[in-house]
Scaffold this motif. Structure first.
Motif, PDB file in Angstrom:
ATOM      1  N   LEU A 105      91.250  25.168  28.679  1.00  0.00           N
ATOM      2  CA  LEU A 105      91.884  26.482  28.675  1.00  0.00           C
ATOM      3  C   LEU A 105      91.286  27.266  29.831  1.00  0.00           C
ATOM      4  N   TYR A 106      92.123  27.642  30.813  1.00  0.00           N
ATOM      5  CA  TYR A 106      91.641  28.337  32.001  1.00  0.00           C
ATOM      6  C   TYR A 106      91.746  29.847  31.799  1.00  0.00           C
ATOM      7  N   ILE A 107      90.613  30.531  31.927  1.00  0.00           N
ATOM      8  CA  ILE A 107      90.575  31.975  31.693  1.00  0.00           C
ATOM      9  C   ILE A 107      89.989  32.682  32.912  1.00  0.00           C
ATOM     10  N   ASN A 108      90.699  33.700  33.395  1.00  0.00           N
ATOM     11  CA  ASN A 108      90.096  34.586  34.395  1.00  0.00           C
ATOM     12  C   ASN A 108      90.226  36.025  33.911  1.00  0.00           C
ATOM     13  N   ILE A 153      85.980  29.122  32.849  1.00  0.00           N
ATOM     14  CA  ILE A 153      85.888  30.515  33.285  1.00  0.00           C
ATOM     15  C   ILE A 153      85.934  30.568  34.812  1.00  0.00           C
ATOM     16  N   ASN A 154      86.777  31.442  35.337  1.00  0.00           N
ATOM     17  CA  ASN A 154      86.870  31.624  36.782  1.00  0.00           C
ATOM     18  C   ASN A 154      87.050  33.108  37.087  1.00  0.00           C
ATOM     19  N   VAL A 155      86.218  33.637  37.986  1.00  0.00           N
ATOM     20  CA  VAL A 155      86.300  35.053  38.368  1.00  0.00           C
ATOM     21  C   VAL A 155      86.324  35.136  39.882  1.00  0.00           C
ATOM     22  N   ASP A 156      87.219  35.936  40.408  1.00  0.00           N
ATOM     23  CA  ASP A 156      87.322  36.144  41.851  1.00  0.00           C
ATOM     24  C   ASP A 156      85.959  36.559  42.407  1.00  0.00           C
ATOM     25  N   SER A 162      79.381  42.153  37.178  1.00  0.00           N
ATOM     26  CA  SER A 162      79.641  42.858  35.921  1.00  0.00           C
ATOM     27  C   SER A 162      80.995  42.444  35.340  1.00  0.00           C
ATOM     28  N   GLU A 163      81.956  42.068  36.196  1.00  0.00           N
ATOM     29  CA  GLU A 163      83.259  41.603  35.727  1.00  0.00           C
ATOM     30  C   GLU A 163      83.131  40.246  35.047  1.00  0.00           C
ATOM     31  N   THR A 164      82.252  39.397  35.572  1.00  0.00           N
ATOM     32  CA  THR A 164      81.992  38.098  34.944  1.00  0.00           C
ATOM     33  C   THR A 164      81.371  38.292  33.574  1.00  0.00           C
ATOM     34  N   LYS A 165      80.381  39.163  33.511  1.00  0.00           N
ATOM     35  CA  LYS A 165      79.706  39.431  32.237  1.00  0.00           C
ATOM     36  C   LYS A 165      80.680  40.012  31.221  1.00  0.00           C
ATOM     37  N   LYS A 166      81.508  40.940  31.663  1.00  0.00           N
ATOM     38  CA  LYS A 166      82.485  41.561  30.773  1.00  0.00           C
ATOM     39  C   LYS A 166      83.448  40.523  30.212  1.00  0.00           C
ATOM     40  N   LEU A 167      83.928  39.609  31.068  1.00  0.00           N
ATOM     41  CA  LEU A 167      84.858  38.576  30.621  1.00  0.00           C
ATOM     42  C   LEU A 167      84.189  37.627  29.627  1.00  0.00           C
ATOM     43  N   ILE A 172      83.333  35.593  24.124  1.00  0.00           N
ATOM     44  CA  ILE A 172      82.376  35.329  23.045  1.00  0.00           C
ATOM     45  C   ILE A 172      82.730  36.136  21.796  1.00  0.00           C
ATOM     46  N   GLU A 173      83.102  37.395  21.992  1.00  0.00           N
ATOM     47  CA  GLU A 173      83.468  38.235  20.849  1.00  0.00           C
ATOM     48  C   GLU A 173      84.654  37.638  20.078  1.00  0.00           C
TER      49      GLU A 173
END
Length: 201
Positions: A105-108, A153-156, A162-167, A172-173
């Motif tokens: 499952l690919y999530i950004n 997980i993939n983040v630009d 902080s965007e990576t941590k937020k995602l 996790i939540e």
């Protein structure tokens, strides 16, 4: 008058001593730790990296690329006000790791991709994760029974860490709100989903 003044000073001293003693008795409460582990050799060392000390997601994937996972694995720490999370993402090393596209499952930060063609907004995270982990309708776009459950997980890299941590905290939540989860593993990839192969006839 002098006697009253002496008693007042004594009370103040005792009060101050009491406050100091109370301060000394304060013990820092340890935060609970939740770990997300993946396939690994049990003898390999885990090397911890604090997500907050990194600049962006590209630094995360660089650490994975530079880690000799025949000897050690990278573990990424995320800390909030009340909890600590530690994620050991999948590392491929030199071994061949076989998987089907539907097992990932690919999530950004703004979308979710399933099996190339299915795309969902990030606010569909709960339903996408539920389908990926359980596949209640036996949909062949998602992992089937006894197949792997991988969460990529993939983040630009232009976005702050902080965007990576937020995602990650968002994922996790949602995961923690799902009961009786099967085993799953995180993957951190800087390329995201690979382009679909073009078949030339």
């Amino acid at each position: 008058m002098r006697e009253t003044l002496s008693i007042s000073i004594l009370i103040l001293l005792l009060t101050a001593c009491g406050q100091n003693n109370n301060g000394e008795k304060r013990v820092a409460v340890e935060k609970p730790i939740q770990r997300f582990m993946t396939f690994r050799l049990v003898d390999n060392e885990l090397v911890e990296y604090n997500i907050d000390t990194l600049k962006n997601f590209n630094e995360v994937t660089n650490i994975l690329d530079e880690t000799d996972c025949l000897k050690e694995y990278a573990m990424f720490k995320l800390e909030t006000e009340d909890k600590i999370y530690k994620i050991q993402p999948l590392q491929f090393c030199e071994s061949i790791f076989d998987y089907k596209l539907r097992e990932i499952l690919y999530i950004n930060t703004d979308s979710i991709t399933v099996n190339y063609d299915l795309k969902f907004p990030i606010d569909s995270l709960k339903s996408a994760l539920t389908n990926h982990l359980f596949n209640p309708n036996n949909d062949r776009n998602y992992s089937l029974k006894n197949e792997k459950n991988l969460i990529s997980i993939n983040v630009d890299s232009t976005k702050n860490i902080s965007e990576t941590k937020k995602l990650l905290l968002n994922v996790i939540e949602v995961l923690n709100g799902i009961e009786n989860k099967p085993n799953f593993s995180f993957m951190f990839e800087n390329r995201g989903i690979l382009p679909k192969a073009i078949i030339v006839e």
